[in-house]
Design a protein around this motif. Sequence first.
Motif, PDB file in Angstrom:
ATOM      1  N   LEU A 108      46.603  61.331  49.834  1.00 52.04           N
ATOM      2  CA  LEU A 108      46.878  61.893  48.395  1.00 52.04           C
ATOM      3  C   LEU A 108      45.895  62.993  48.534  1.00 52.04           C
ATOM      4  N   TYR A 123      40.318  57.086  36.547  1.00 45.12           N
ATOM      5  CA  TYR A 123      41.056  57.779  36.615  1.00 45.12           C
ATOM      6  C   TYR A 123      42.187  56.705  36.166  1.00 45.12           C
ATOM      7  N   GLU A 126      35.639  67.468  38.247  1.00 41.64           N
ATOM      8  CA  GLU A 126      36.917  67.283  37.976  1.00 41.64           C
ATOM      9  C   GLU A 126      37.596  67.697  38.915  1.00 41.64           C
ATOM     10  N   ALA A 127      38.246  66.172  39.975  1.00 37.92           N
ATOM     11  CA  ALA A 127      39.273  66.565  40.462  1.00 37.92           C
ATOM     12  C   ALA A 127      40.230  65.912  40.386  1.00 37.92           C
ATOM     13  N   LYS A 143      52.515  58.955  40.462  1.00 33.22           N
ATOM     14  CA  LYS A 143      52.227  60.078  40.476  1.00 33.22           C
ATOM     15  C   LYS A 143      50.836  59.663  40.815  1.00 33.22           C
ATOM     16  N   GLY A 144      50.121  61.057  41.439  1.00 35.92           N
ATOM     17  CA  GLY A 144      48.388  60.987  41.560  1.00 35.92           C
ATOM     18  C   GLY A 144      47.314  60.395  40.466  1.00 35.92           C
ATOM     19  N   PRO A 145      45.922  60.536  41.025  1.00 34.56           N
ATOM     20  CA  PRO A 145      45.313  59.759  39.641  1.00 34.56           C
ATOM     21  C   PRO A 145      45.010  61.129  38.682  1.00 34.56           C
ATOM     22  N   TYR A 192      40.074  67.658  48.440  1.00 34.99           N
ATOM     23  CA  TYR A 192      39.823  66.346  49.292  1.00 34.99           C
ATOM     24  C   TYR A 192      41.160  65.976  49.721  1.00 34.99           C
ATOM     25  N   TYR A 197      42.545  61.817  50.437  1.00 39.22           N
ATOM     26  CA  TYR A 197      42.025  60.275  50.232  1.00 39.22           C
ATOM     27  C   TYR A 197      43.562  59.739  50.857  1.00 39.22           C
ATOM     28  N   TYR A 247      27.964  60.546  38.703  1.00 35.85           N
ATOM     29  CA  TYR A 247      28.793  60.863  38.697  1.00 35.85           C
ATOM     30  C   TYR A 247      29.337  59.484  39.121  1.00 35.85           C
ATOM     31  N   PHE A 286      38.212  57.776  50.107  1.00 34.69           N
ATOM     32  CA  PHE A 286      37.864  59.261  50.660  1.00 34.69           C
ATOM     33  C   PHE A 286      38.634  59.089  52.645  1.00 34.69           C
ATOM     34  N   TYR A 321      36.798  66.183  52.867  1.00 26.24           N
ATOM     35  CA  TYR A 321      36.331  67.429  52.355  1.00 26.24           C
ATOM     36  C   TYR A 321      36.046  68.367  53.202  1.00 26.24           C
ATOM     37  N   LEU A 341      41.721  53.026  47.597  1.00 24.02           N
ATOM     38  CA  LEU A 341      41.688  54.818  47.935  1.00 24.02           C
ATOM     39  C   LEU A 341      40.675  54.968  48.809  1.00 24.02           C
ATOM     40  N   GLN A 400      46.390  55.884  50.156  1.00 25.89           N
ATOM     41  CA  GLN A 400      46.177  54.900  49.361  1.00 25.89           C
ATOM     42  C   GLN A 400      46.658  54.155  50.009  1.00 25.89           C
ATOM     43  N   PHE A 423      44.606  65.762  41.407  1.00 23.45           N
ATOM     44  CA  PHE A 423      45.488  65.132  42.619  1.00 23.45           C
ATOM     45  C   PHE A 423      46.188  64.856  42.140  1.00 23.45           C
ATOM     46  N   GLY A 424      47.212  65.318  43.576  1.00 21.28           N
ATOM     47  CA  GLY A 424      48.566  65.883  43.554  1.00 21.28           C
ATOM     48  C   GLY A 424      49.244  64.281  43.356  1.00 21.28           C
ATOM     49  N   GLN A 425      50.278  64.497  43.948  1.00 22.53           N
ATOM     50  CA  GLN A 425      51.530  63.096  43.359  1.00 22.53           C
ATOM     51  C   GLN A 425      51.126  61.844  44.742  1.00 22.53           C
TER      52      GLN A 425
END
Lengths: 114, 114
Positions: free
Chosen positions: A91, B36, A102-103, B42-44, A33, A35, B32, A45, A48, A43, A37, A105-107
Amino acid sequence: GAGVSQSPSNKVTEKGKDVELRCDPISGHTALYWYRQSLGQGLEFLIYFQGNSAPDKSGLPSDRFSAERTGGSVSTLTIQRTQQEDSAVYLCASSLDPRSTEAFFGQGTRLTVV
Amino acid sequence: GENVEQHPSTLSVQEGDSAVIKCTYSDSASNYFPWYKQELGKGPQLIIDIRSNVGEKKDQRIAVTLNKTAKHFSLHITETQPEDSAVYFCAVTTNSNSGYALNFGKGTSLLVTP
């Protein structure tokens, strides 16, 4: 790698130039995904990927934005003819498969358009 | 599309006190609800989540409660510590052609003072 890796960490570009942002998901994760910010929008989307295909591109803000994923792994988000309103943190997140909640995330990549 | 409202936008508590953050959503099909935590630069990172068939979930000092009828859910942090200071985001989603693409609230900046 141990986590989701994004590069570059920071990018400053001139208005009108194209930029490419890279995401290396966790090995074996098929869902990816993107995103965005930003201060004003929070944040959001963008797109995907399941494997190399993108079933949902509905969040891409304009046709200047595109993304691809190759080999079911690395993804690139490309922004053409950048505008100042594109300035944000981009992101990337991955999850094991489309049914995994559960996703990870990168930084992020902080993009500044001047 | 899904509308997620998060309150408060900022929250300051004394160390050892409890913190509560609330979110409401609009799409009754959502099933769901993750929370976060995002630290500076940093990322979430996922801290706790709940599915629509559960009313409450606890993990040590954090808990989440869900009221599906009223379409709201809350994050509770007890015995807060300075390292809990961060921005917290609620999110809402349902598994679809978008995998688990997340709709985020605008975030709550939590400050825990010693």
